[in-house]
Design an enzyme around this catalytic site. Structure first.
Site, mmCIF file in Angstrom:
data_model
loop_
_atom_site.group_PDB
_atom_site.id
_atom_site.type_symbol
_atom_site.label_atom_id
_atom_site.label_comp_id
_atom_site.label_asym_id
_atom_site.label_seq_id
_atom_site.Cartn_x
_atom_site.Cartn_y
_atom_site.Cartn_z
ATOM 1 N N GLY A 94 0.792 -1.227 0.000
ATOM 2 C CA GLY A 94 0.000 0.000 0.000
ATOM 3 C C GLY A 94 0.819 1.269 0.000
ATOM 4 N N HIS A 208 -0.655 -8.332 -8.784
ATOM 5 C CA HIS A 208 0.500 -8.838 -8.032
ATOM 6 C C HIS A 208 1.031 -10.138 -8.632
ATOM 7 C CE1 HIS A 208 -1.490 -6.154 -5.074
ATOM 8 N NE2 HIS A 208 -0.228 -5.834 -4.815
#
Length: 231
Positions: A94, A208
């Site tokens: 994040g 990802h």
């Protein structure tokens, strides 16, 4: 009789005193003068440290273990070549360039010889103004080199999907090579080369990399890093 007892006490006292002096003399160094001092040599850390500073891509989001993330694979490669380096994974899921800049001083409390900067992807996905992203990345580079001008900085290039429009996407991609050229530092052209957009190499979120894809990321990094660490 009393005289004899006093003599025995005196003889016993003399023997005890003599033994005490002998014990002290055995433990007292004979060659140390009053002005002599002992100099303790500082420990010199020979192992060089490579610090990966990034977001979830560096942290290994979604993997079973951090040992599957590409920084750990770089450590394995260094070890196999018997190169004396320690890899530190300072990735945080994040992380944006702004939050990375805010936590950098704490990270730089340790010795860093190579600083791999992998930030910016979350800025692009959130549509953060490009100049803000550019300024934050420049500030991070400045802080690293101010702490230690000898630190080798490597910027990981990044690209994003065209969700924010063609102009934004194009300008975002230019930030990384521009900063590398302006600061005369090394550039990994695109960290996710041969991985981005390939479903089998990405997790369910499509962003990802999978465990298998981490090996490709390690190859992309090593292509630039190997010449730096082997020289």
């Amino acid at each position: 009789m009393q005289t004899f007892l006093k003599f025995r006490y005196f003889l016993l006292f003399s023997l005890l005193f003599s033994c005490k002096d002998a014990a002290v003399s055995k433990t007292t160094p004979e060659s140390i003068s009053e002005n002599e001092t002992t100099t303790v040599q500082p420990t010199i850390e020979k192992t060089k440290r490579i610090l990966f500073f990034g977001d979830s891509l560096t942290a290994g989001y979604g993997l079973e273990s951090e040992e599957d993330a590409f920084p750990a694979l770089i450590q394995q490669r260094l070890d196999s070549l018997q190169l004396d380096f320690t890899v530190v994974n300072a990735g945080l899921s994040g992380e944006t360039t702004a939050s990375g800049k805010n936590r950098l001083n704490w990270v730089l409390n340790q010795k860093v010889d190579y600083f791999i900067l992998e930030l910016g992807a979350n800025d692009g996905l959130r549509g953060i103004p490009l100049e803000e992203t550019r300024a934050n990345l420049q500030a991070i580079i400045d802080m690293v080199l101010k702490k230690n001008p000898a630190t080798v900085v490597v910027i990981a290039g990044m690209q994003i999907p065209p969700n924010m429009g063609t102009a934004y996407t194009k300008e975002f991609r230019k930030i990384f090579p521009d900063l590398a050229a302006q600061n005369n530092v090394e550039l990994i052209p695109f960290l996710l080369a041969n991985v981005a957009g390939i479903p089998d190499l990405n997790q369910a979120d499509g962003i990802h990399p999978t465990t298998e894809a981490q090996k490709i990321l390690a190859d992309n990094v090593w292509e630039i890093l190997k010449e730096l660490v082997e020289s």
